[in-house]
Scaffold this motif. Structure first.
Motif, short mmCIF file in Angstrom:
data_model
loop_
_atom_site.label_atom_id
_atom_site.label_comp_id
_atom_site.label_asym_id
_atom_site.label_seq_id
_atom_site.Cartn_x
_atom_site.Cartn_y
_atom_site.Cartn_z
N GLU A 205 1.53 8.06 -6.14
CA GLU A 205 0.62 9.18 -6.31
C GLU A 205 1.24 10.51 -5.94
N ALA A 206 2.37 10.48 -5.21
CA ALA A 206 3.10 11.72 -4.95
C ALA A 206 3.73 12.26 -6.23
N TRP B 138 1.74 2.48 -3.52
CA TRP B 138 0.70 3.23 -4.22
C TRP B 138 0.74 4.70 -3.80
N SER B 139 0.89 4.95 -2.50
CA SER B 139 0.93 6.32 -2.00
C SER B 139 2.14 7.07 -2.55
N GLU B 140 3.28 6.40 -2.59
CA GLU B 140 4.48 7.03 -3.13
C GLU B 140 4.31 7.33 -4.62
N GLU C 42 0.82 -1.21 0.00
CA GLU C 42 0.00 0.00 0.00
C GLU C 42 0.85 1.26 0.00
N ARG C 43 1.98 1.21 0.69
CA ARG C 43 2.87 2.37 0.73
C ARG C 43 3.35 2.76 -0.67
#
Length: 242
Positions: free
Chosen positions: A66-67, A62-64, A59-60
């Motif tokens: 999207e940054a 995906w967040s990275e 999950e991390r």
């Protein structure tokens, strides 16, 4: 079309983005037991081109991702690299799935219920410095991407050219060696024997692309990236020997 098991790869190596150019951005991450690489490329206005979208991803990650921006195009670089398309499309419903026309028939069977466009849709949207090119004799729709980076041109390859650090041991390793695989940079022997209609035409095409530009970075789906002044000459040598 991967044949290499993940072997000794650690989770820390698997669960990290490797940044090749932070300005564009341009980065990759490894997924799956066969150590396949997904690559993301900035194409302007916060949009990303995702080459060989794969799963699973932590999950991390995906967040990275999207940054850096939001996926605008999901490129299946041949008809084998399709396992992550449905997941990525579900997560980013406005992203368009694209592939070479040769790959569309099989992809539409493997990923039913989603629209898959040919490369003309992508090509019309790419900025200067990012382009796709496909050997005309590749039966499975093999597609490369060229990316202009701060360090010079970079090529992204799917199955045609690989750079595995080592081969697995045991019976699997023996079988892979009998197929013609070895460690290091090489033209994929299964690709050239089964999925290329005209080997001479393939070689002429890739050598012509190397005449057009001399990449200083090579990022494969299978194996380690290469950087340096000798990248183009090494790609030329293994293509001429294919």
């Amino acid at each position: 079309m991967g044949v290499f098991d993940s072997g000794e790869m650690t989770m820390s190596a698997r669960d990290s983005w490797e940044v090749f150019d932070d300005e564009r951005p341009f980065a990759g991450v490894i997924y799956g037991r066969q150590r396949v690489r997904t690559v993301v490329i900035g194409i302007g206005d916060g949009g990303l081109l995702v080459f060989s979208p794969g799963v699973p991803l932590a999950e991390r990650l995906w967040s990275e991702l999207e940054a850096w921006g939001r996926p605008r195009f999901l490129l299946a670089p041949n008809h084998f690299h399709n396992a992550g398309l449905a997941t990525w499309k579900s997560r980013y419903p406005t992203a368009r799935i694209v592939a070479h026309p040769t790959a569309l028939r099989r992809l539409r069977k493997k990923v039913p219920g989603v629209e898959i466009d040919d490369l003309t849709v992508l090509e019309a949207a790419l900025p200067a410095g990012v382009r796709v090119f496909s050997p005309p004799s590749a039966k499975q729709g093999e597609t490369f991407v060229s990316v202009a980076t701060k360090d010079g041109p970079a090529w992204v390859s799917c199955d045609a050219i690989i750079n595995e650090r080592r081969l697995p041991g045991g019976l699997a390793g023996t079988a892979i060696r009998l197929l013609g695989f070895r460690a290091g940079l090489m033209t994929n022997p299964v690709f050239k024997r089964i999925f290329v209609r005209d080997k001479s035409a393939y070689k002429d095409f890739v050598l012509g692309e190397l005449d057009r530009e001399a990449p200083r970075m090579f990022v494969p789906c299978h194996g380690d990236p290469l950087r340096g002044d000798d990248v183009a000459s090494r790609l030329r040598a293994i293509t001429s020997a294919a």
